[in-house]
Design an enzyme around this catalytic site. Structure first.
Site, short mmCIF file in Angstrom:
data_model
loop_
_atom_site.label_atom_id
_atom_site.label_comp_id
_atom_site.label_asym_id
_atom_site.label_seq_id
_atom_site.Cartn_x
_atom_site.Cartn_y
_atom_site.Cartn_z
N SER A 47 0.84 -1.19 0.00
CA SER A 47 0.00 0.00 0.00
C SER A 47 0.88 1.25 0.00
O SER A 47 1.77 1.36 -0.83
CB SER A 47 -0.97 -0.05 1.19
OG SER A 47 -2.02 0.87 1.04
N ASP A 172 -5.79 -4.28 -1.90
CA ASP A 172 -4.75 -3.91 -0.94
C ASP A 172 -4.06 -5.13 -0.32
O ASP A 172 -4.69 -6.02 0.22
CB ASP A 172 -5.40 -3.08 0.17
CG ASP A 172 -4.39 -2.31 1.00
OD1 ASP A 172 -3.40 -2.90 1.43
OD2 ASP A 172 -4.61 -1.10 1.23
#
Length: 296
Positions: A47, A172
């Site tokens: 991320s 993610d």
């Protein structure tokens, strides 16, 4: 590199945790390491930690700082209008794939990144298989290969649309078994010593997931996503405890924010700048201890 003498480390993995705009704080560590000329042989993140990874490996303190501060004021950064258009609350395609091009808002130094000898790992979550995925140099033959994977790694469920790469759907990487911190990837590549840059204060513990019924309905095509979201708090808290144990044993140096001044969705540029400066000040203050840990 910034006019300083390069110092090469051979035995330590550098790990950047994600955390959205909390990386305004931890990007200060990117800048401090570059200022000191510290080269680490393995760099990985998920991320926002993937963005810090790329900015560190491309030796770009300006981009490290700007990505999580002034860039938040870009009118195409994202809001409810981009969300309504299906582009996400954070307009990810623009943020990662368009701005990195030459003469754009965040031009990326691909040549420096490609020439750096460090092993790179970027983590994402396969939304169909329900598995952690790690991409490395073998997957990153071009700037687009890199940035679409950083985008996938950073795709927070619900607020950003999933990313398809080579027919696979990703979100993610924090949803995977790594819980958002690339310790398992570094170990799999043979490392036993770790410099870990965290985005939560030392006393933080992640609480349980809310809205489970909504998530299961929203992701009915990808049931692995709500399952992973439900499992993440326990995984994350357990991993943090493991990191503290590694710190106590001397196998890890943890950069832990003394006080995290912003949340992951912060957009106020003044607050983001202040966050970066606070993180940079802490990183510079800790640099002697970091270099002692690294043995340089």
């Amino acid at each position: 590199m910034l006019g300083c003498v390069a110092q090469t480390v051979t035995d330590t993995a550098l790990i950047f945790e994600g955390g959205g705009m909390r990386a305004s704080y931890t990007s200060g560590m990117v800048v401090a390491l570059l200022e000191a000329g510290l080269h680490l042989p393995w760099v990985g993140g998920i991320s926002a930690g993937a963005s810090n990874t790329c900015n560190y490996v491309s030796h770009d303190p300006w981009r490290a700082r700007h990505s999580f501060t002034d860039f938040a004021s870009d009118p195409r950064f994202g809001d409810w209008r981009s969300f309504a258009r299906g582009q996400g609350w954070f307009n990810a395609q623009y943020i990662y794939e368009e701005t990195s091009l030459p003469n754009q808002a965040l031009p990326f130094d691909w040549e420096t990144f490609a020439a750096d000898p460090a092993q790179v790992r970027i983590g994402a979550f396969d939304a169909v298989a329900g598995e952690q995925v790690w991409w490395g140099r073998e997957d990153l033959a071009s700037l687009r290969d890199l940035m679409v994977r950083v985008r996938a790694s950073s795709t927070m469920p619900v607020v950003m649309p999933p990313v398809t790469i080579d027919g696979r759907v990703y979100v993610d990487g924090a949803l995977g078994s790594s819980a958002g911190i690339a310790l398992d990837a570094a170990r799999a590549d043979g490392y036993e010593k770790f410099l870990v840059v965290l985005t939560q204060e030392r006393g933080y513990r992640k609480s349980g997931q809310r809205g489970d019924w909504y998530l299961r309905r929203h992701f009915r095509r990808y049931p692995a996503i709500p399952e992973a979201l439900a499992a993440r708090p326990a995984r994350y808290n357990a991993l943090r405890e493991e990191l503290f144990d590694l710190e106590a044993s001397g196998a890890a140096y943890l950069f832990v924010p003394g006080r995290m001044p912003v949340g992951n969705g912060e957009r106020d540029v003044a607050r983001l700048r202040a966050s970066h400066e606070a993180g940079l000040a802490q990183a510079r203050a800790e640099l002697p201890a970091v270099t002692e840990f690294l043995g340089v």
